[in-house]
Design a protein around this motif. Sequence first.
Motif, mmCIF file in Angstrom:
data_model
loop_
_atom_site.group_PDB
_atom_site.id
_atom_site.type_symbol
_atom_site.label_atom_id
_atom_site.label_comp_id
_atom_site.label_asym_id
_atom_site.label_seq_id
_atom_site.Cartn_x
_atom_site.Cartn_y
_atom_site.Cartn_z
ATOM 1 N N THR A 63 -82.543 11.943 -93.874
ATOM 2 C CA THR A 63 -81.577 11.618 -94.924
ATOM 3 C C THR A 63 -80.936 12.879 -95.492
ATOM 4 O O THR A 63 -79.725 12.953 -95.694
ATOM 5 C CB THR A 63 -82.264 10.830 -96.054
ATOM 6 O OG1 THR A 63 -82.845 9.647 -95.517
ATOM 7 C CG2 THR A 63 -81.277 10.465 -97.148
ATOM 8 N N GLN A 288 -84.202 6.177 -101.863
ATOM 9 C CA GLN A 288 -83.335 5.276 -101.113
ATOM 10 C C GLN A 288 -84.096 3.996 -100.757
ATOM 11 O O GLN A 288 -85.299 4.029 -100.494
ATOM 12 C CB GLN A 288 -82.831 5.955 -99.844
ATOM 13 C CG GLN A 288 -81.906 7.140 -100.084
ATOM 14 C CD GLN A 288 -80.686 6.749 -100.896
ATOM 15 O OE1 GLN A 288 -79.956 5.815 -100.553
ATOM 16 N NE2 GLN A 288 -80.460 7.466 -101.999
ATOM 17 N N PRO A 289 -83.425 2.847 -100.745
ATOM 18 C CA PRO A 289 -84.106 1.562 -100.479
ATOM 19 C C PRO A 289 -84.916 1.565 -99.189
ATOM 20 O O PRO A 289 -86.043 1.062 -99.155
ATOM 21 C CB PRO A 289 -82.947 0.565 -100.412
ATOM 22 C CG PRO A 289 -81.894 1.164 -101.285
ATOM 23 C CD PRO A 289 -81.997 2.639 -101.075
ATOM 24 N N GLN A 290 -84.356 2.142 -98.114
ATOM 25 C CA GLN A 290 -85.086 2.136 -96.845
ATOM 26 C C GLN A 290 -86.344 2.992 -96.906
ATOM 27 O O GLN A 290 -87.369 2.667 -96.302
ATOM 28 C CB GLN A 290 -84.186 2.592 -95.684
ATOM 29 C CG GLN A 290 -83.712 4.030 -95.740
ATOM 30 C CD GLN A 290 -82.420 4.209 -96.519
ATOM 31 O OE1 GLN A 290 -82.092 3.387 -97.394
ATOM 32 N NE2 GLN A 290 -81.666 5.258 -96.189
ATOM 33 N N ALA A 291 -86.275 4.088 -97.677
ATOM 34 C CA ALA A 291 -87.458 4.939 -97.845
ATOM 35 C C ALA A 291 -88.516 4.212 -98.658
ATOM 36 O O ALA A 291 -89.710 4.245 -98.322
ATOM 37 C CB ALA A 291 -87.075 6.246 -98.526
ATOM 38 N N LYS A 292 -88.115 3.539 -99.719
ATOM 39 C CA LYS A 292 -89.059 2.795 -100.544
ATOM 40 C C LYS A 292 -89.764 1.705 -99.732
ATOM 41 O O LYS A 292 -90.976 1.488 -99.875
ATOM 42 C CB LYS A 292 -88.346 2.171 -101.743
ATOM 43 C CG LYS A 292 -87.937 3.170 -102.816
ATOM 44 C CD LYS A 292 -87.335 2.441 -104.008
ATOM 45 C CE LYS A 292 -87.067 3.381 -105.162
ATOM 46 N NZ LYS A 292 -86.530 2.676 -106.341
ATOM 47 N N GLU A 293 -88.989 1.025 -98.886
ATOM 48 C CA GLU A 293 -89.582 -0.032 -98.056
ATOM 49 C C GLU A 293 -90.598 0.549 -97.078
ATOM 50 O O GLU A 293 -91.687 0.000 -96.892
ATOM 51 C CB GLU A 293 -88.479 -0.769 -97.298
ATOM 52 C CG GLU A 293 -87.574 -1.614 -98.179
ATOM 53 C CD GLU A 293 -86.402 -2.199 -97.414
ATOM 54 O OE1 GLU A 293 -86.383 -2.084 -96.166
ATOM 55 O OE2 GLU A 293 -85.499 -2.769 -98.062
ATOM 56 N N ALA A 294 -90.236 1.664 -96.462
ATOM 57 C CA ALA A 294 -91.147 2.292 -95.495
ATOM 58 C C ALA A 294 -92.408 2.799 -96.183
ATOM 59 O O ALA A 294 -93.518 2.661 -95.655
ATOM 60 C CB ALA A 294 -90.438 3.438 -94.774
#
Length: 335
Positions: A63, A288-294
């Motif tokens: 990112t 970032q949303p994708q980082a939080k999900e991961a």
Amino acid sequence: MRIGKTWGVALCMVAAGAVSPSFSQQLSAQEPAVPFPSRPVQVVVPFAAGGSSDVVVRMLAQTVSKSWNQPVVIDNRVGATGAIAGEYVVRQPADGYTLLNAAPTSHTALRALRRDLPYDPMADLTPVTLLVIAPMMLVVNPKKVPAQTVQELIEYLKKNPGKLSYASTGVGSVAHLSVELFKLFTGTDMVHIPYRGNAPALTDLLAGNVDLTIDVSSSVSAHLKSGALRSLGATTAKRTSFDPDMPTVAETVPGFQAFSWNGIVVRADTPPAIIEKVGREFANAVQQPQAKEALARILMEPIGSSPAEFLELIRADAARWDLVVSAINLNPAQK
């Protein structure tokens, strides 16, 4: 996200004590490149590729690389519990192009254990941003330990001193020091069984060859769901967002906390403007949303702190492990 209210700070603000002259003072400060970054940035990771720290940093580096339009290269420099990576970074120019991925084992606990380091992790490296916190849990093999709660475990240990054993990922590891901290706070006694890594320690715990451990939530969660292990409490200061119904050890043992963390540090005399820019970019990446999900999938809490907040946590963490190492008179050469 601010970390002060969520996680608290030290259980005991023990002074770190006198330190040797800063290694960074022996090196000449260099002017920052303008604009920054104008070439690839290196992130030195003191752990093997594929481990949790490595995975987190690689994800965030992608990112940041897109934001900067410059490659962010991961350099795994494994060895000496992080000392090889740390010494390499403090010998590089203080221009922000060489970052260090820091964690308790390779930073605060390492400093407590190794007073012979050729650099001082506290004096020669400056916090940039705390990326994540990895909650830990006090878990037992339910076939070996009858306790259902932390209080019941303490009572059992006091009636049976030295009867139970605990596994760790090695002498001086956060798992080892965390259980020793629990022993100090509760006045109990257990036998330490060190292993060379998480996998063999967990295997023997599941097999009943050892009785309990403190380990990161991600390592034990599947075994808690299956009933093979029982968690008596989270070791963070506050209940985790992953399992808010799970009490903390601190609810029974006031002031107790132990957790793993992961962040970015740089050489101490790096220009503040570069520290601010690096910190802002990585803090933004972790939110970032994708980082939080991961991160949620591996039970890590995204933070993205300021340098000042990260410094506060590091000082508290260093005080915690200094206290433990001093109290148990731990010999770094111990096996």
